[in-house]
Enzyme design. Structure first.
Site, PDB file in Angstrom:
ATOM      1  N   HIS A 269       0.834  -1.203   0.000  1.00 57.31           N
ATOM      2  CA  HIS A 269       0.000   0.000   0.000  1.00 57.31           C
ATOM      3  C   HIS A 269       0.876   1.264   0.000  1.00 57.31           C
ATOM      4  CE1 HIS A 269      -3.735   2.234   1.161  1.00 57.31           C
ATOM      5  NE2 HIS A 269      -2.853   3.057   1.693  1.00 57.31           N
ATOM      6  N   GLU A 270       1.804   1.328   0.937  1.00 56.35           N
ATOM      7  CA  GLU A 270       2.653   2.526   1.042  1.00 56.35           C
ATOM      8  C   GLU A 270       3.589   2.639  -0.156  1.00 56.35           C
ATOM      9  OE1 GLU A 270       1.752   4.681   3.072  1.00 56.35           O
ATOM     10  OE2 GLU A 270       0.528   3.406   4.380  1.00 56.35           O
ATOM     11  N   HIS A 273       1.730   4.523  -2.763  1.00 61.56           N
ATOM     12  CA  HIS A 273       1.818   5.976  -2.519  1.00 61.56           C
ATOM     13  C   HIS A 273       3.179   6.500  -2.963  1.00 61.56           C
ATOM     14  CE1 HIS A 273      -1.943   6.763  -0.484  1.00 61.56           C
ATOM     15  NE2 HIS A 273      -1.724   5.883   0.471  1.00 61.56           N
ATOM     16  N   GLU A 299      -4.773   7.760  -3.034  1.00 56.85           N
ATOM     17  CA  GLU A 299      -5.264   6.495  -2.489  1.00 56.85           C
ATOM     18  C   GLU A 299      -5.586   5.504  -3.612  1.00 56.85           C
ATOM     19  OE1 GLU A 299      -4.847   6.170   0.567  1.00 56.85           O
ATOM     20  OE2 GLU A 299      -5.960   4.371   1.140  1.00 56.85           O
TER      21      GLU A 299
HETATM   22 ZN    ZN Z   1      -3.176   5.164   1.863  1.00 57.65          ZN
END
Ligand code: ZN
Length: 509
Positions: A269-270, A273, A299
């Site tokens: 997830h990170e 980003h 997101e």
């Molecule tokens: Zn996030």
């Protein structure tokens, strides 16, 4: 002569914006240090340093001088709408105007009130005591109403707050998207619940030493594009990603020794980003045009890499090999047909941050509805926990046992971040739209991903999305990425979930 003066003004403006960007980098570095390195004893002095930096940045940016340079550099007669200069002036004008509208005293009062409210919230959550947090939320809410009043052109207070996180978005539009989302999700989740026992995620629970998890998540992140020359990975209590230009990306993760997906998918997830942050065109560095254009689009990228790629069938084969490499004994008996359903298990739960891909958006919709009611005074803070619990019963079929697992679970409101939650679910929706187009454009995508090969997808996303930073509005950015109108459409996301869960749970029709 006029053209010459405009060029001089644009150069002077860029120099000034470069300094502002440097100050923001320093603040962000101190923030990273605070969460990753700093001993707790440093907190009080660090708060002073951060406040000073914020004042300096504000003085440097929201000044009359920047206003004058903006006026002089504007009106460049033949700069195309999408040129660097036109984008820089438009985005800077918008940021400058927003920064000037809110009186300094109100900002200071918000900073003080939320610092106290945060402490009160942490303690109230520990003791599951809503009454202890209620007066603090009341003060925060009052200040956020006053903040919204600084933007009288917004259709309602909520829209004024939302605009800080998702520029140009309105609550009417969010309501339309969320109504469709809810209509699609509720029956899908109910259908899964009827055959819940078909999926067993026990292989993901066990004893997974942190040192081995660290090696695993690093290798998984490298599969997505993490490289040790430009990236860092560190452990923190609250995972986050932050970028200092394209060559210095910091991501963090949280290890749970008993549950493998927490760090593994949290890291993917990170990394998503981080890929967005580091993908800006290098020419945008040290300008306000670098980085993600909105929280929703940001997101969309963390979700795309975590869920569409990371929990997708093709990439799961490669990822399972990496897991087996670190945990050969634990995963000796776990083949792809056990692993893939396990990481895609859907089950309604009380805590948003632990929610699966399908139920997650319902947690967000609940908060969006309550925030509007709260801001408009349709529900009092006395009645808020009951309203919360009623929605959890209605949307997720769950009984909330106490405030800690209910209304006190999130940090956002204590920090004044009202209007932030919708961006999480908007991210899912946008990820679905972008994924659809990427799949069509990359016919070998499944084959690539099954070999852990992400270069082509990354290249496509960089070209269509990352590279452009904030040069377009969020809506134009989505339009450019998808080749559509930029209108939000939950259809692709719902179709993706139906197809995936249909296969995982053997749903018919
Ligand atoms: Zn996030």
């Amino acid at each position: 002569m006029v053209a010459h003066r405009m060029t001089v003004a644009l150069d002077a403006l860029q120099t000034r914006l470069g300094e502002v960007s440097d100050l923001e980098s320093v603040a962000s570095g101190l923030g990273w240090d605070q969460q990753v390195m700093m001993p707790p004893g440093g907190a009080a002095l660090r708060a002073e340093a951060m406040a000073t930096l914020e004042t300096l940045t504000h003085e440097r940016f929201a000044s009359d001088e920047v206003g004058r340079l903006l006026d002089e550099a504007a009106a460049e007669p033949d700069a195309p709408e999408d040129s660097f200069a036109a984008s820089l002036l438009r985005v800077t004008r918008r940021d400058w105007d927003k920064a000037r509208r809110v009186p300094g005293e109100l900002k200071a009062e918000l900073a003080r009130t939320t610092a106290i409210a945060y402490e009160a919230w942490a303690e109230a959550r520990r003791r599951s005591d809503w009454e202890a947090f209620k007066p603090h939320l009341g003060k925060v809410l009052e200040l956020r109403r006053r903040y919204a009043e600084c933007f009288p052109e917004a259709a309602c207070a909520y829209d004024a707050l939302l605009d800080d996180f998702e520029p140009g978005m309105t609550s009417v539009e969010v309501s339309r998207v969320f109504a469709q989302l809810r209509e699609g999700l509720v029956p899908l989740i109910a259908a899964v619940a009827r055959v819940a026992d078909r999926v067993d995620d026990s292989p993901l629970h066990g004893d997974f030493p942190v040192e081995r998890q660290e090696r695993l998540v690093r290798r998984a992140a490298e599969g997505l594009g993490f490289d040790s020359h430009s990236w860092r990975l560190d452990p923190t209590v609250h995972p986050f990603a932050t970028g200092y230009g394209t060559q210095d990306v910091r991501i963090t993760t949280r290890y749970e020794p008993g549950f493998l997906p927490a760090a593994l998918f949290g890291t993917l997830h990170e990394t998503g980003h981080g890929l967005y942050e580091s993908g800006s065109d290098p020419s945008l560095e040290r300008t306000p045009l670098a980085g993600g254009v909105s929280l929703g689009l940001h997101e969309s990228q963390s979700r795309l890499w975590e869920n569409f790629v990371g929990r997708g069938r093709p990439f799961s084969g490669w990822l399972l090999e990496q897991i087996r490499h670190e945990f050969p004994r634990e995963f000796a008996e776990v083949d792809i047909d056990r692993y893939y359903p396990a990481v895609n298990r859907v089950a309604p739960s009380l805590i948003r941050v632990e929610a699966d891909e399908a139920t997650y958006s319902l947690h967000v919709i609940i908060r969006f509805e309550l925030e509007q009611d709260m801001l408009e005074g349709r529900v009092s803070l006395d009645d808020l926990p009951e309203a919360w619990n009623a929605k959890y019963a209605e949307y997720l079929g769950l009984e909330v046992p106490d405030a800690a697992q209910g209304i006190l679970q999130d940090v956002h409101w204590s920090g004044g971040a009202i209007g932030y939650f919708p961006t999480y679910a908007l991210g899912n929706v946008m990820a679905g739209q972008i994924w659809d187009v990427a799949r069509a454009a990359l016919p070998d995508l499944d084959h690539d991903l099954s070999n852990g090969e992400t270069r082509h997808l990354r290249g496509w996303l960089t070209e269509r999305l990352y590279r452009h930073g904030r040069t377009r509005t969020p809506r134009e950015t989505l339009a450019h990425a998808t080749g559509g109108t930029g209108e939000l459409d939950p259809g692709p996301y719902l179709a993706y979930l139906r197809e995936k869960l249909g296969a995982v749970y053997g749903l018919s029709g």
